[in-house]
Design a protein around this motif. Structure first.
Motif, PDB file in Angstrom:
ATOM      1  N   VAL B  13     -26.993 -44.903  46.439  1.00 31.27           N
ATOM      2  CA  VAL B  13     -27.301 -44.301  47.714  1.00 31.27           C
ATOM      3  C   VAL B  13     -27.302 -45.328  48.585  1.00 31.27           C
ATOM      4  CG1 VAL B  13     -29.106 -43.145  49.060  1.00 31.27           C
ATOM      5  CG2 VAL B  13     -29.082 -42.856  46.487  1.00 31.27           C
ATOM      6  N   LEU B  36     -23.546 -41.891  47.961  1.00 33.68           N
ATOM      7  CA  LEU B  36     -23.801 -41.083  49.144  1.00 33.68           C
ATOM      8  C   LEU B  36     -24.229 -41.978  50.245  1.00 33.68           C
ATOM      9  CD1 LEU B  36     -25.824 -38.533  46.914  1.00 33.68           C
ATOM     10  CD2 LEU B  36     -23.256 -38.374  47.869  1.00 33.68           C
ATOM     11  N   ARG B  38     -25.294 -42.262  54.413  1.00 34.08           N
ATOM     12  CA  ARG B  38     -25.741 -41.018  55.458  1.00 34.08           C
ATOM     13  C   ARG B  38     -24.935 -41.298  56.659  1.00 34.08           C
ATOM     14  NH1 ARG B  38     -29.712 -42.876  59.054  1.00 34.08           N
ATOM     15  NH2 ARG B  38     -30.380 -45.018  58.608  1.00 34.08           N
ATOM     16  N   ARG B 139     -27.191 -37.298  53.488  1.00 31.29           N
ATOM     17  CA  ARG B 139     -28.628 -38.020  53.651  1.00 31.29           C
ATOM     18  C   ARG B 139     -29.508 -37.695  52.318  1.00 31.29           C
ATOM     19  NH1 ARG B 139     -33.695 -35.930  56.015  1.00 31.29           N
ATOM     20  NH2 ARG B 139     -35.295 -37.793  55.065  1.00 31.29           N
ATOM     21  N   VAL B 140     -29.618 -38.751  51.575  1.00 34.23           N
ATOM     22  CA  VAL B 140     -30.395 -38.518  50.381  1.00 34.23           C
ATOM     23  C   VAL B 140     -31.958 -38.547  50.751  1.00 34.23           C
ATOM     24  CG1 VAL B 140     -31.044 -39.577  48.117  1.00 34.23           C
ATOM     25  CG2 VAL B 140     -28.723 -39.392  48.715  1.00 34.23           C
ATOM     26  N   ASP B 141     -32.650 -37.552  50.616  1.00 30.76           N
ATOM     27  CA  ASP B 141     -34.144 -37.724  51.057  1.00 30.76           C
ATOM     28  C   ASP B 141     -35.084 -37.864  50.085  1.00 30.76           C
ATOM     29  OD1 ASP B 141     -33.802 -35.051  50.167  1.00 30.76           O
ATOM     30  OD2 ASP B 141     -34.010 -34.098  52.055  1.00 30.76           O
ATOM     31  N   VAL B 153     -31.453 -36.997  42.675  1.00 32.71           N
ATOM     32  CA  VAL B 153     -31.875 -37.305  43.763  1.00 32.71           C
ATOM     33  C   VAL B 153     -31.790 -36.004  44.531  1.00 32.71           C
ATOM     34  CG1 VAL B 153     -31.030 -39.715  44.123  1.00 32.71           C
ATOM     35  CG2 VAL B 153     -29.279 -38.152  44.650  1.00 32.71           C
ATOM     36  N   THR B 154     -32.459 -35.807  45.702  1.00 34.80           N
ATOM     37  CA  THR B 154     -32.185 -34.531  46.631  1.00 34.80           C
ATOM     38  C   THR B 154     -31.539 -34.940  47.938  1.00 34.80           C
ATOM     39  OG1 THR B 154     -34.459 -34.907  47.524  1.00 34.80           O
ATOM     40  CG2 THR B 154     -34.155 -33.438  45.478  1.00 34.80           C
ATOM     41  N   CYS B 155     -30.862 -34.036  48.443  1.00 29.07           N
ATOM     42  CA  CYS B 155     -30.085 -34.288  49.670  1.00 29.07           C
ATOM     43  C   CYS B 155     -30.236 -33.052  50.639  1.00 29.07           C
ATOM     44  CB  CYS B 155     -28.541 -34.516  49.335  1.00 29.07           C
ATOM     45  SG  CYS B 155     -28.025 -35.128  47.924  1.00 29.07           S
ATOM     46  N   PRO B 160     -29.329 -30.571  44.722  1.00 29.01           N
ATOM     47  CA  PRO B 160     -29.785 -31.800  43.938  1.00 29.01           C
ATOM     48  C   PRO B 160     -28.677 -32.272  42.939  1.00 29.01           C
ATOM     49  CG  PRO B 160     -31.479 -30.236  44.235  1.00 29.01           C
ATOM     50  CD  PRO B 160     -30.204 -29.373  44.854  1.00 29.01           C
ATOM     51  N   ASP B 170     -30.704 -48.137  49.997  1.00 29.85           N
ATOM     52  CA  ASP B 170     -30.536 -47.216  50.988  1.00 29.85           C
ATOM     53  C   ASP B 170     -31.195 -48.123  52.567  1.00 29.85           C
ATOM     54  OD1 ASP B 170     -32.682 -47.102  49.644  1.00 29.85           O
ATOM     55  OD2 ASP B 170     -33.140 -44.725  50.119  1.00 29.85           O
TER      56      ASP B 170
END
Lengths: 284, 555
Positions: B13, B36, B38, B139-141, B153-155, B160, B170
């Protein structure tokens, strides 16, 4: 999955591009030809299909040789593999009916039958929205119009689509159709790429297509009358039952303010301009 | 129901130098790696002071991982390094080239948009080879968990994603580090805040004014009394055809003095000393800001949890060695070590051991010792003790102290002390080394600058106006808008100011039911995403959606 997108070149109606003569007739020679803006949604739907399911996308159009550039533009947008242009003097001045017959014959002429044919939502010049559905009628396939979202089950050979009922954004229905099938993408169509794998493939295709679009003529096939062998009574002007009774130019809006032309080399006239402007300049 | 989720062997990330190093190393080891990022492009969310180091003692360097790095991604090398002690117009310059060259193979100035976007291309090619790739605008949040264990991860923009290893590179405002509870944004004493202006200057002017060839560059540092007593200093680095001029301050000191970061930057830009380089010409290309962790206090010695490993700023891996700040080189080492740890653990069929292996490598390769030197812990216990600090500060500032400074200079001790990596690593975080000593040195030994510097830096409104934004939904929520809880953000935020209505934070007096309340209001539109307010105010802080928010062209 093999898909085909029907597209059309139209005059560029944007301000500054379009040119009309004194009688209000479009000057085709002075107005550039661009891809019909509404075809963008069909291209996006086809691209989404290619990204999700792999396979190929072809573009087909009918028009004069100058439409090649329109196809090149489409190739870059949809990362198309092959381009087909139905082009012959005998096909000229066709209405939507003659065009549909020509395109349908062009589809039959392809080496491989497409699984889905995408058509745009009405053209910017004719505004009829006839060509896609009529071509489908010629093929005797099912058609789904006003499509805003799309999913294809390759194993089941079915297509599931969300569509606006009567074009109303408030009412959406889900329909299923067997392949092969025609799809008319609505301007509300939004491609979605929720998987990283799809976005990565999208990126790969973009890189590949940039090279391909530079040498687009290597991937272009022109179908002329000799190739398609159409009945002359069903194509071009002779095959067009539409009769244009007349054209009413849209009246020019009257000027809202009176303008005075001033020659900038005329010092006296320029001095008058400054005098006129002075009260608004906020100077001491 | 996570069976349908995509799976990659590793997800990285963030595509800065730490993420790029991790991803390149994973790909070299044949690991299927998804990166990933952002920003719309790598580097579009990044600002750094501007120097990257390759250390002789480091296990990895950026040019080791990316051989073309120096010729294609960086600006000028730093071939001269000076510290200017300033008191009014008096300046005493000390040559710090020896300190700079200690353990240094090379050091180049960089601009992050150019550097990171170059890395993006290389990383995508490398990771694509092993079945992954790099995506921007994602954006991985948060972390995906199953039965309490981190599994992916969730995005915002994607469904996911599951992974056997998650490397969080990040950045300083790492949402993954916070989600895992490995880092927090609580204590201003653990952070610095940097602001920077990129100033246009043709290569020919740089050559003439700095006396350098095209393959040479200079670093200048500034400390003393030019920053209203705030603990920190300034810097100037030469790029190919621009200058990076900025300031870095201890965040707690900025808050305590209620200083305005942009005004402190202006104090540097308009100091007479800079006239020799600016010569009355000033075109600011970009204004940016960044929060900087102080690794001595913030670096997590055990930056992992389950499948998650933190690298770079996300783990507080930013070393302030006296005036020299080293961050990107440690991020590169850490990223590559985390990748190496996962590859080894995976080869042994025990991917779950990657985190512990990473921690061991950070220690064994000497990275952690640089980030959190034991000797600093001892020195700070004495030097940062309130009474000792006060006595030291008074002593340095006294006539006796001046005599000592003069004697030290005569004996060459002053230059040697400043060039000693040991002395620099044990400097306490008090006023003395940042403000009092440099001022006293300049007063005792400096010579006055005679030139006038008449450049006029742009005001805050113009600086904000020149930045590029694609504004999404507000990404910061003010939880407590009382001035007592969040008022510090008004001055500490680099794009807000006490008497400025166009910034993020504004000072407001509101009359309700006959009594007046002192409140702050927030408008995230001009936010540069530095994260300062997450620490000094009571906020719910998250990054904007992928591709949204500020976009740095220079960085």
């Amino acid at each position: 999955m093999h898909t085909l997108v029907l597209t059309k070149g139209v005059p560029d109606f944007r301000e500054g591009q379009v040119s009309f003569d004194e009688d209000g007739h479009l000057e085709r020679g002075k107005t550039p030809t661009v891809m019909n803006p509404n075809d963008k949604h069909a291209l996006e739907a086809a691209l989404q299909t290619k990204v999700r399911h792999g396979g190929t996308v072809s573009l087909m159009s009918m028009g004069p040789p100058g439409y090649k550039e329109v196809l090149q533009e489409g190739m870059a947008d949809v990362y198309a593999d092959d381009l087909y242009l139905c082009s012959d003097r005998e096909m000229g001045a066709a209405d939507t009916w003659a065009t549909s017959i020509t395109l349908s014959t062009g589809i039959d002429h392809l080496d491989e039958e497409p699984d889905v044919v995408f058509a745009g939502f009405k053209t910017a010049d004719g505004e009829t929205g006839h060509t896609g559905p009529q071509t489908c009628w010629c093929q005797d396939w099912p058609i789904v119009t006003h499509v805003v979202a799309l999913d294809i089950d390759e194993e089941e050979r079915t297509l599931r689509a969300k569509r606006l009922v009567e074009g109303d954004v408030e009412e959406i229905e889900t329909v299923e159709a067997p392949l092969p099938c025609f799809v008319v993408a609505d301007p509300e169509f939004e491609p979605t790429y929720r998987k990283a794998e799809h976005r990565l493939r999208h990126k790969d295709l973009r890189a590949e297509t940039q090279k391909r679009a530079e040498n687009f003529e290597d991937h272009l096939e022109v179908y002329d009358q000799e190739e398609l062998n159409l009945d002359p009574d069903f194509i071009g002007l002779d095959g067009s039952p539409t009769i244009v009774a007349g054209v009413d130019p849209i009246p020019k809006a009257p000027p809202e303010r009176e303008a005075t032309m001033v020659d900038p080399s005329d010092e006296g006239a320029m001095a008058d301009v400054f005098e006129e402007l002075e009260p608004y300049a906020g100077a001491d | 129901m996570t069976d349908d989720y995509e799976h990659y062997e590793a997800v990285v990330v963030g595509a800065g130098p730490g993420g790029a190093a991790a991803a390149a190393t994973l790909a070299q080891n044949g690991v299927e790696t998804l990166v990933l990022e952002r920003g719309v492009e790598s580097g579009s969310k990044n600002v750094s002071g501007g120097l990257i180091y390759a250390e002789e003692s480091a296990p990895y360097t950026i040019d080791g991982l990316f051989p073309e790095f120096r010729s294609e991604a960086s600006e000028r090398p730093v071939t001269e390094y000076y510290l200017h002690n300033v008191a009014g117009r008096n300046v005493k310059t000390i040559d710090l080239t020896d300190l700079h060259e200690h353990d240094t193979t090379w050091s180049d100035a960089v601009l992050r948009r150019h550097m990171d976007s170059w890395l993006e291309g290389r990383v995508h090619e490398m990771t694509r080879e092993t079945g992954g790739g790099l995506l921007t605008g994602v954006r991985v949040d948060g972390l995906l968990r199953e039965a309490g264990e981190i599994v992916g991860v969730t995005c915002e923009e994607l469904d996911p994603i599951k992974a056997d290893a998650i490397i969080a590179a990040d950045g300083v405002n790492s949402e993954l580090a916070r989600d895992a509870g490995l880092m927090d944004w609580e204590d201003p004493e653990e952070w610095f805040q940097g602001v920077k202006a990129i100033v246009d200057m043709p290569a020919s002017a740089i050559a003439e004014r700095f006396g350098v060839d095209e393959d040479e560059g200079v670093a200048h540092l500034f400390s003393g009394d030019l920053f209203e007593g705030v603990r920190g200093g300034g810097f100037l680095y030469t790029n190919d055809d621009s200058l990076s001029i900025g300031t870095v301050f201890h965040l707690d000191s900025l808050v305590a003095e209620a200083a305005e970061p942009h005004e402190l930057l202006d104090a540097l830009l308009t100091h007479p000393l800079l006239d020799q380089w600016l010569q009355g010409e000033y075109e600011e290309l970009e204004y940016g800001a960044k929060l900087v962790p102080d690794s001595k206090k913030a670096a997590n010695p055990s930056p992992h949890q389950g499948r998650l490993m933190l690298v770079g700023d996300a783990a507080g891996q930013m070393q302030a060695q006296g005036p020299i700040i080293k961050g990107m080189n440690h991020a590169v080492s850490a990223g590559a070590l985390a990748a190496e740890a996962f590859s080894e653990a995976q080869t042994r069929g025990r991917p779950g051991e990657a985190g512990q292996r990473y921690e061991t490598k950070l220690r064994d390769e000497g990275v952690m010792a640089k980030l959190r030197p034991t000797r600093y812990t001892v020195a700070s216990a004495v030097g940062e003790n309130g009474a000792v600090a006060s006595v030291t500060d008074s002593l340095v500032d006294s006539p006796l102290g001046r005599l000592g400074i003069e004697a030290a200079d005569r004996l060459g001790l002053l230059r040697r002390a400043f060039n000693s990596p040991f002395v620099m690593s044990v400097m306490p975080d008090t006023r003395t080394p940042y403000v009092t000593a440099p001022t006293a040195i300049a007063e005792a030994l400096g010579t006055p600058v005679r030139e006038e510097n008449d450049v006029e830096p742009p005001d805050l409104a113009d600086r904000i106006g020149d930045l590029t934004y694609d504004v999404g939904d507000p990404h910061i929520e003010l939880r407590d808008n009382s001035f007592a809880a969040s008022g510090a953000a008004v001055s500490a935020c680099p794009v807000s100011a006490k008497d400025f209505g166009g910034g993020c934070y504004r000072d407001e007096k509101v009359k309700t039911n006959g009594h007046e309340e002192h409140l702050v209001s927030l408008d995230t539109q001009p936010c540069v995403e530095c994260g300062t307010c997450a620490i000094v105010a009571d906020t719910e802080w998250e990054h904007p959606a992928g591709g949204k928010g500020v976009e740095f062209e220079q960085g």
